[in-house]
Structures are given as C-alpha cells and as structure tokens.
Write a protein that holds these residues in place. Structure first.
Motif, PDB file in Angstrom:
ATOM      1  N   VAL A 219       0.844  -1.205   0.000  1.00 32.25           N
ATOM      2  CA  VAL A 219       0.000   0.000   0.000  1.00 32.25           C
ATOM      3  C   VAL A 219       0.874   1.248   0.000  1.00 32.25           C
ATOM      4  O   VAL A 219       0.651   2.189  -0.753  1.00 32.25           O
ATOM      5  N   SER A 220       1.896   1.240   0.863  1.00 30.42           N
ATOM      6  CA  SER A 220       2.803   2.384   0.960  1.00 30.42           C
ATOM      7  C   SER A 220       3.498   2.654  -0.370  1.00 30.42           C
ATOM      8  O   SER A 220       3.636   3.799  -0.800  1.00 30.42           O
ATOM      9  N   ARG A 221       3.960   1.580  -1.034  1.00 26.45           N
ATOM     10  CA  ARG A 221       4.671   1.733  -2.313  1.00 26.45           C
ATOM     11  C   ARG A 221       3.755   2.304  -3.398  1.00 26.45           C
ATOM     12  O   ARG A 221       4.160   3.187  -4.158  1.00 26.45           O
ATOM     13  N   ARG A 222       2.507   1.830  -3.433  1.00 27.56           N
ATOM     14  CA  ARG A 222       1.571   2.319  -4.464  1.00 27.56           C
ATOM     15  C   ARG A 222       1.219   3.787  -4.251  1.00 27.56           C
ATOM     16  O   ARG A 222       1.099   4.551  -5.209  1.00 27.56           O
ATOM     17  N   ILE A 223       1.073   4.184  -2.998  1.00 30.02           N
ATOM     18  CA  ILE A 223       0.798   5.586  -2.712  1.00 30.02           C
ATOM     19  C   ILE A 223       2.009   6.446  -3.085  1.00 30.02           C
ATOM     20  O   ILE A 223       1.865   7.545  -3.646  1.00 30.02           O
ATOM     21  N   ALA A 224       3.198   5.943  -2.812  1.00 33.09           N
ATOM     22  CA  ALA A 224       4.422   6.675  -3.158  1.00 33.09           C
ATOM     23  C   ALA A 224       4.528   6.854  -4.677  1.00 33.09           C
ATOM     24  O   ALA A 224       4.935   7.922  -5.170  1.00 33.09           O
ATOM     25  N   GLU A 225       4.151   5.812  -5.435  1.00 34.15           N
ATOM     26  CA  GLU A 225       4.182   5.906  -6.897  1.00 34.15           C
ATOM     27  C   GLU A 225       3.163   6.928  -7.398  1.00 34.15           C
ATOM     28  O   GLU A 225       3.430   7.680  -8.350  1.00 34.15           O
ATOM     29  N   LEU A 226       1.995   6.982  -6.754  1.00 35.73           N
ATOM     30  CA  LEU A 226       0.975   7.963  -7.137  1.00 35.73           C
ATOM     31  C   LEU A 226       1.473   9.379  -6.866  1.00 35.73           C
ATOM     32  O   LEU A 226       1.301  10.283  -7.693  1.00 35.73           O
ATOM     33  N   GLU A 227       2.135   9.560  -5.703  1.00 33.25           N
ATOM     34  CA  GLU A 227       2.685  10.874  -5.368  1.00 33.25           C
ATOM     35  C   GLU A 227       3.759  11.285  -6.381  1.00 33.25           C
ATOM     36  O   GLU A 227       3.849  12.462  -6.766  1.00 33.25           O
ATOM     37  N   LYS A 228       4.539  10.315  -6.831  1.00 29.98           N
ATOM     38  CA  LYS A 228       5.586  10.600  -7.814  1.00 29.98           C
ATOM     39  C   LYS A 228       4.970  11.048  -9.134  1.00 29.98           C
ATOM     40  O   LYS A 228       5.461  11.990  -9.771  1.00 29.98           O
TER      41      LYS A 228
END
Length: 290
Positions: A32-41
């Motif tokens: 979940v954390s990684r997917r949110i980080a990718e969205l922020e990127k």
C-alpha cells in the motif's frame, strides 16, 4: 494513472493509516505504501504527512481528494448503470426489411450488434411492406411506403435521392443520351412498389417521361445487379450506387436530373408490446450515427 490507485488513495485517506487500509484489502502494508508513493511521484506532490504516530493529508492531498472522490463516484455509478443496462438487454428482435435496405443501414445495424451482443437480430427479406408484420409475426419492418394506418407508428430513418444510372458496357452499345427524351429509346429497368403498382412514369424536377420498361423488379437489389450487368438504365437510390460509381462500374446518366427523395421508415404496431431488445433497437436506429 490507475483507477485502482485512486481508490486506494481514497481508502487510505478514510482509514488514516496504511496498515488499516492494507488490512481491509487483505494485503501487505508495504505494498500500500509503495503504491501511494508511486501515485505521489506521478502527481509531483506529497499526498500524506507521515509521522510515527499519525498520518494526515497534506494540503495537496486534501485538494486532490476533494477533486477525485466525486469523479470516482460518478465513474462507478456510470459503470453500474451501463453494466446493468448491458446485461438486461437480451433476446431476439424480428425485423422485416426490403432487399436493398441492408446497404443503407449496414453501419447502424453493425454498431447495434457490437453494442448489444446478447441480442439476436432475426432479419427477413420481405416484399409486402408493413402489412407483413402480423402475418410473419415481426416486431417491425423497414419500408419505403408512406403508411396512413392509425394502427401503426412510423419513424423516418433517412431520406434517399434517386438518380439515373447505367453501366459503361450498356452505354457503349446504346444510342447517345443527351436529353431526358432520349431515355424513351433506351432499355429501361422499372420498379414495382410493395403495393403492386409499377412506376410507369419517371418524374424529374421539371419534366417526366412515360417509361416503357423492358424489365420490372420488385426490389432495388435486382435493379442494381441488372443495371451493373448492362441490361439497361434504371433509377436507383444514390446511396446504393455510390460505391459502383467510385469503382467506375456505373455511370450517373443525365446527372442534373433527380427523381426526388423517398423516406425510409421503421414501422411497428401502435399497440405492440415490444421487448426491451426491440425498444433499444428502435432507439439505436433512430439515433443519428456519429
């Protein structure tokens, strides 16, 4: 940008925690954390402020949530409506049409077939017009005749213009055609309406001629094929002849002349208990093609 990531962002915002969001989705917190980080990127801005105790939306995150949440809700609602409409429209539609109609409505019928794959179209070629509906147990017919029977509803699908056509092979053997009067010395191919009457007079904008037909047909397909084969000169709907004109298989004789426009009507009984499939087919055919 993935819709699933947007849904995940909204879930995390609602839960206020990666861990809680991961638990509700039965997945790992790290994912979940990684997917949110990718969205922020992708967005180029942080969506959450992360601390050891609490996680809150940033100002950018609040603005993004305000914009995305209603759009995603509308998208889900639209998908739900379409899915239910798509699934419920099924069954068979029985249609009677004149032999040449397929050339005029092929694109609309094809688009209907793709839009409603669970509907079966049972198409019958008829010659008796709308009066065939009850005899053949049809849902509707597509006919050129103007009907004045109050028991039926008629919806105009299109209007087509008729002009004079002949094949190059016929014109090579015929006498010169320079005026409308010259047509009387040609081999004319005539049309018999579904009411049984022969079109024995060809009427144009400013004049008309008595047509002494060498061949009489009850459908434009036969007239088209005989004309293409060099049997004579005939009046055809322009939409039918266009492809043959482009391929130099037919010639528009006296192109300044027009036999006028005729309406192509979709006709069904006024008191018909139409199925959802039949109603949608009528709606589809009467809607302008994009």
């Amino acid at each position: 940008m993935n819709i699933n990531d947007l849904e995940l962002f909204i879930l995390v915002a609602e839960q206020g925690s990666f861990a809680k969001a991961a638990e509700s989705l039965n997945t790992r917190r790290a994912l979940v954390s990684r997917r949110i980080a990718e969205l922020e990127k992708q967005l180029g801005a942080p969506l959450f402020t992360r601390t050891t105790r609490v996680m809150t939306l940033t100002s950018s995150g609040e603005l993004y949530l305000e914009q995305v949440a209603p759009l995603l809700k509308q998208l889900k609602n639209a998908s739900f409506i379409f899915k239910n409409r798509y699934n419920e429209i099924q069954g068979r539609v029985r249609i009677g049409l004149l032999p040449f109609v397929d050339k005029m409505l092929d694109k609309k019928i094809a688009s209907f077939v793709h839009a409603y794959p669970q509907v079966q179209l049972d198409i019958m070629v008829i010659s008796g017009g709308y009066k065939e509906i009850h005899r053949l147990e049809l849902d509707m017919v597509i006919d050129v005749n103007q009907q004045h029977d109050s028991q039926f509803i008629a919806k105009t699908l299109l209007s087509f213009e008729r002009k004079i056509y002949a094949s190059p092979s016929y014109l090579e053997k015929s006498s010169v055609i320079e005026t409308v009067d010259d047509l009387q010395y040609q081999s004319l191919l005539g049309f018999r309406n579904t009411n049984g009457l022969v079109e024995d007079k060809w009427t144009f904008q400013q004049t008309s001629i008595t047509a002494n037909h060498k061949v009489i047909c009850t459908d434009y397909n036969s007239l088209y094929n005989l004309c293409l084969g060099g049997a004579g000169i005939t009046l055809l709907p322009q939409t039918i002849a266009n492809e043959a004109i482009a391929n130099q298989q037919l010639v528009n004789v006296l192109p300044e002349l027009s036999a006028g426009f005729t309406d192509l009507n979709l006709i069904y009984p006024h008191d018909a208990h139409l199925s959802n499939a039949a109603k949608v087919f009528i709606e589809h055919l009467t809607r302008p093609l994009k």
